[in-house]
Design a protein around this motif. Sequence first.
Motif, PDB file in Angstrom:
ATOM      1  N   LEU A  22      13.336  97.314  26.532  1.00  0.00           N
ATOM      2  CA  LEU A  22      14.207  97.642  25.404  1.00  0.00           C
ATOM      3  C   LEU A  22      14.501  99.135  25.440  1.00  0.00           C
ATOM      4  O   LEU A  22      13.606  99.962  25.302  1.00  0.00           O
ATOM      5  N   VAL A  23      15.777  99.431  25.617  1.00  0.00           N
ATOM      6  CA  VAL A  23      16.202 100.821  25.740  1.00  0.00           C
ATOM      7  C   VAL A  23      16.965 101.213  24.485  1.00  0.00           C
ATOM      8  O   VAL A  23      17.863 100.498  24.050  1.00  0.00           O
ATOM      9  N   LYS A  24      16.619 102.337  23.915  1.00  0.00           N
ATOM     10  CA  LYS A  24      17.316 102.820  22.720  1.00  0.00           C
ATOM     11  C   LYS A  24      18.276 103.937  23.120  1.00  0.00           C
ATOM     12  O   LYS A  24      17.960 104.768  23.988  1.00  0.00           O
ATOM     13  N   GLY A  25      19.460 103.921  22.476  1.00  0.00           N
ATOM     14  CA  GLY A  25      20.470 104.894  22.836  1.00  0.00           C
ATOM     15  C   GLY A  25      21.097 105.553  21.624  1.00  0.00           C
ATOM     16  O   GLY A  25      20.511 105.605  20.543  1.00  0.00           O
ATOM     17  N   SER A  26      22.322 106.013  21.829  1.00  0.00           N
ATOM     18  CA  SER A  26      23.029 106.744  20.786  1.00  0.00           C
ATOM     19  C   SER A  26      23.569 105.814  19.710  1.00  0.00           C
ATOM     20  O   SER A  26      23.807 104.631  19.965  1.00  0.00           O
ATOM     21  N   TYR A  27      23.792 106.387  18.515  1.00  0.00           N
ATOM     22  CA  TYR A  27      24.464 105.722  17.397  1.00  0.00           C
ATOM     23  C   TYR A  27      23.780 104.422  16.968  1.00  0.00           C
ATOM     24  O   TYR A  27      24.430 103.516  16.449  1.00  0.00           O
ATOM     25  N   GLY A  28      22.487 104.297  17.202  1.00  0.00           N
ATOM     26  CA  GLY A  28      21.741 103.121  16.772  1.00  0.00           C
ATOM     27  C   GLY A  28      21.817 101.930  17.710  1.00  0.00           C
ATOM     28  O   GLY A  28      21.301 100.863  17.394  1.00  0.00           O
ATOM     29  N   PHE A  29      22.456 102.108  18.853  1.00  0.00           N
ATOM     30  CA  PHE A  29      22.548 101.027  19.837  1.00  0.00           C
ATOM     31  C   PHE A  29      21.272 100.918  20.668  1.00  0.00           C
ATOM     32  O   PHE A  29      20.570 101.909  20.877  1.00  0.00           O
ATOM     33  N   GLU A  30      21.018  99.726  21.126  1.00  0.00           N
ATOM     34  CA  GLU A  30      19.916  99.469  22.044  1.00  0.00           C
ATOM     35  C   GLU A  30      20.356  98.379  23.008  1.00  0.00           C
ATOM     36  O   GLU A  30      21.351  97.678  22.771  1.00  0.00           O
ATOM     37  N   ALA A  31      19.633  98.263  24.100  1.00  0.00           N
ATOM     38  CA  ALA A  31      19.964  97.232  25.079  1.00  0.00           C
ATOM     39  C   ALA A  31      18.665  96.666  25.620  1.00  0.00           C
ATOM     40  O   ALA A  31      17.667  97.366  25.763  1.00  0.00           O
ATOM     41  N   GLU A  32      18.730  95.387  25.933  1.00  0.00           N
ATOM     42  CA  GLU A  32      17.550  94.696  26.445  1.00  0.00           C
ATOM     43  C   GLU A  32      17.767  94.312  27.892  1.00  0.00           C
ATOM     44  O   GLU A  32      18.692  93.544  28.218  1.00  0.00           O
ATOM     45  N   PHE A  33      16.912  94.825  28.749  1.00  0.00           N
ATOM     46  CA  PHE A  33      16.956  94.488  30.166  1.00  0.00           C
ATOM     47  C   PHE A  33      16.137  93.225  30.393  1.00  0.00           C
ATOM     48  O   PHE A  33      14.966  93.159  30.000  1.00  0.00           O
ATOM     49  N   ASN A  34      16.746  92.225  31.003  1.00  0.00           N
ATOM     50  CA  ASN A  34      16.057  90.968  31.288  1.00  0.00           C
ATOM     51  C   ASN A  34      16.222  90.663  32.770  1.00  0.00           C
ATOM     52  O   ASN A  34      17.303  90.244  33.212  1.00  0.00           O
ATOM     53  N   LYS A  35      15.155  90.874  33.512  1.00  0.00           N
ATOM     54  CA  LYS A  35      15.246  90.735  34.973  1.00  0.00           C
ATOM     55  C   LYS A  35      15.455  89.284  35.384  1.00  0.00           C
ATOM     56  O   LYS A  35      16.218  88.990  36.304  1.00  0.00           O
ATOM     57  N   SER A  36      14.783  88.359  34.713  1.00  0.00           N
ATOM     58  CA  SER A  36      14.878  86.953  35.110  1.00  0.00           C
ATOM     59  C   SER A  36      16.283  86.392  34.852  1.00  0.00           C
ATOM     60  O   SER A  36      16.756  85.534  35.601  1.00  0.00           O
ATOM     61  N   GLN A  37      16.926  86.895  33.813  1.00  0.00           N
ATOM     62  CA  GLN A  37      18.278  86.431  33.512  1.00  0.00           C
ATOM     63  C   GLN A  37      19.341  87.391  34.042  1.00  0.00           C
ATOM     64  O   GLN A  37      20.540  87.160  33.823  1.00  0.00           O
ATOM     65  N   THR A  38      18.944  88.426  34.709  1.00  0.00           N
ATOM     66  CA  THR A  38      19.831  89.480  35.238  1.00  0.00           C
ATOM     67  C   THR A  38      20.845  89.897  34.174  1.00  0.00           C
ATOM     68  O   THR A  38      22.059  89.936  34.423  1.00  0.00           O
ATOM     69  N   SER A  39      20.321  90.207  32.996  1.00  0.00           N
ATOM     70  CA  SER A  39      21.204  90.583  31.900  1.00  0.00           C
ATOM     71  C   SER A  39      20.797  91.932  31.320  1.00  0.00           C
ATOM     72  O   SER A  39      19.652  92.370  31.452  1.00  0.00           O
ATOM     73  N   PHE A  40      21.756  92.554  30.663  1.00  0.00           N
ATOM     74  CA  PHE A  40      21.532  93.851  30.029  1.00  0.00           C
ATOM     75  C   PHE A  40      22.443  93.895  28.801  1.00  0.00           C
ATOM     76  O   PHE A  40      23.421  94.617  28.750  1.00  0.00           O
ATOM     77  N   HIS A  41      22.112  93.116  27.803  1.00  0.00           N
ATOM     78  CA  HIS A  41      22.975  92.975  26.626  1.00  0.00           C
ATOM     79  C   HIS A  41      22.809  94.156  25.680  1.00  0.00           C
ATOM     80  O   HIS A  41      21.689  94.612  25.421  1.00  0.00           O
ATOM     81  N   LEU A  42      23.924  94.592  25.141  1.00  0.00           N
ATOM     82  CA  LEU A  42      23.948  95.690  24.172  1.00  0.00           C
ATOM     83  C   LEU A  42      23.806  95.111  22.761  1.00  0.00           C
ATOM     84  O   LEU A  42      24.474  94.119  22.441  1.00  0.00           O
ATOM     85  N   LYS A  43      22.985  95.748  21.936  1.00  0.00           N
ATOM     86  CA  LYS A  43      22.740  95.224  20.600  1.00  0.00           C
ATOM     87  C   LYS A  43      22.745  96.352  19.580  1.00  0.00           C
ATOM     88  O   LYS A  43      22.500  97.525  19.911  1.00  0.00           O
ATOM     89  N   LYS A  44      23.003  95.943  18.331  1.00  0.00           N
ATOM     90  CA  LYS A  44      22.856  96.862  17.206  1.00  0.00           C
ATOM     91  C   LYS A  44      22.509  96.023  15.998  1.00  0.00           C
ATOM     92  O   LYS A  44      23.161  95.001  15.742  1.00  0.00           O
ATOM     93  N   PRO A  45      21.495  96.407  15.232  1.00  0.00           N
ATOM     94  CA  PRO A  45      21.042  95.566  14.118  1.00  0.00           C
ATOM     95  C   PRO A  45      22.075  95.405  13.002  1.00  0.00           C
ATOM     96  O   PRO A  45      22.149  94.356  12.373  1.00  0.00           O
ATOM     97  N   SER A  46      22.878  96.449  12.766  1.00  0.00           N
ATOM     98  CA  SER A  46      23.813  96.404  11.646  1.00  0.00           C
ATOM     99  C   SER A  46      25.101  97.124  12.067  1.00  0.00           C
ATOM    100  O   SER A  46      25.108  98.343  12.226  1.00  0.00           O
ATOM    101  N   ALA A  47      26.157  96.367  12.235  1.00  0.00           N
ATOM    102  CA  ALA A  47      27.408  96.929  12.757  1.00  0.00           C
ATOM    103  C   ALA A  47      28.159  97.735  11.700  1.00  0.00           C
ATOM    104  O   ALA A  47      28.139  97.401  10.499  1.00  0.00           O
ATOM    105  N   LEU A  48      28.845  98.772  12.172  1.00  0.00           N
ATOM    106  CA  LEU A  48      29.711  99.588  11.329  1.00  0.00           C
ATOM    107  C   LEU A  48      31.158  99.423  11.783  1.00  0.00           C
ATOM    108  O   LEU A  48      31.410  99.204  12.972  1.00  0.00           O
ATOM    109  N   VAL A  49      32.087  99.588  10.846  1.00  0.00           N
ATOM    110  CA  VAL A  49      33.503  99.520  11.221  1.00  0.00           C
ATOM    111  C   VAL A  49      33.821 100.548  12.306  1.00  0.00           C
ATOM    112  O   VAL A  49      34.612 100.295  13.219  1.00  0.00           O
ATOM    113  N   SER A  50      33.163 101.690  12.241  1.00  0.00           N
ATOM    114  CA  SER A  50      33.405 102.763  13.213  1.00  0.00           C
ATOM    115  C   SER A  50      32.878 102.432  14.607  1.00  0.00           C
ATOM    116  O   SER A  50      33.162 103.161  15.567  1.00  0.00           O
ATOM    117  N   ASP A  51      32.125 101.340  14.743  1.00  0.00           N
ATOM    118  CA  ASP A  51      31.670 100.893  16.064  1.00  0.00           C
ATOM    119  C   ASP A  51      32.787 100.184  16.832  1.00  0.00           C
ATOM    120  O   ASP A  51      32.634  99.897  18.028  1.00  0.00           O
TER     121      ASP A  51
END
Lengths: 115, 112
Positions: free
Chosen positions: A56-85
Amino acid sequence: AQSVAQPEDQVNVAEGNPLTVKCTYSVSGNPYLFWYVQYPNRGLQFLLKYITGDNLVKGSYGFEAEFNKSQTSFHLKKPSALVSDSALYFCAVRDMTSGTYKYIFGTGTRLKVLA
Amino acid sequence: ETGVTQSPTHLIKTRGQQVTLRCSSQSGHNTVSWYQQALGQGPQFIFQYYREEENGRGNFPPRFSGLQFPNYSSELNVNALELDDSALYLCASSLTPSEGYTFGSGTRLTVV
């Protein structure tokens, strides 16, 4: 060959709801993965990266991403979206097999956050 | 804001003409890469310069060429412009090829 795929052209989410923007990758060796955001008529702004370490990588503006090696995925997430996103989001892999270390970008996902 | 400045911001050219796009990198950044972003697409790697020498090239024809100068500025030149060259051209700089990149805001080129 290194590649990333963003299966959704557009994601709509209501303000205050959690958001997920999907990315899958195909690389030889260890992946160097990135998320960038692009606002209209602007360049790319760095959000976060995964090189090694915690999945689980944390980044700017409250975004984070989860690296999943078995599923070869790197989905971007945010707990609460803003219109400015609302913007265009790109997943990218860094090609570490060439001397240029160039980025290989996905086709982008347009995120629309509705008030 | 980003430390990488591109000029001009917008440009309109006629098919067959030549164009020069400019990029001013952060001081000390010896590496500059250029990307083409067509409408609705992700950026595509054009080429990279490291210490004033071309250090790698993507799948672009020779009419796309570049220069990098000792003062950390660089140019992208495109000859014999085609309609499909219409795109946002992004410059990105870094200390070395393996370091993180800083992107400029881009030049929007329209070929008519």
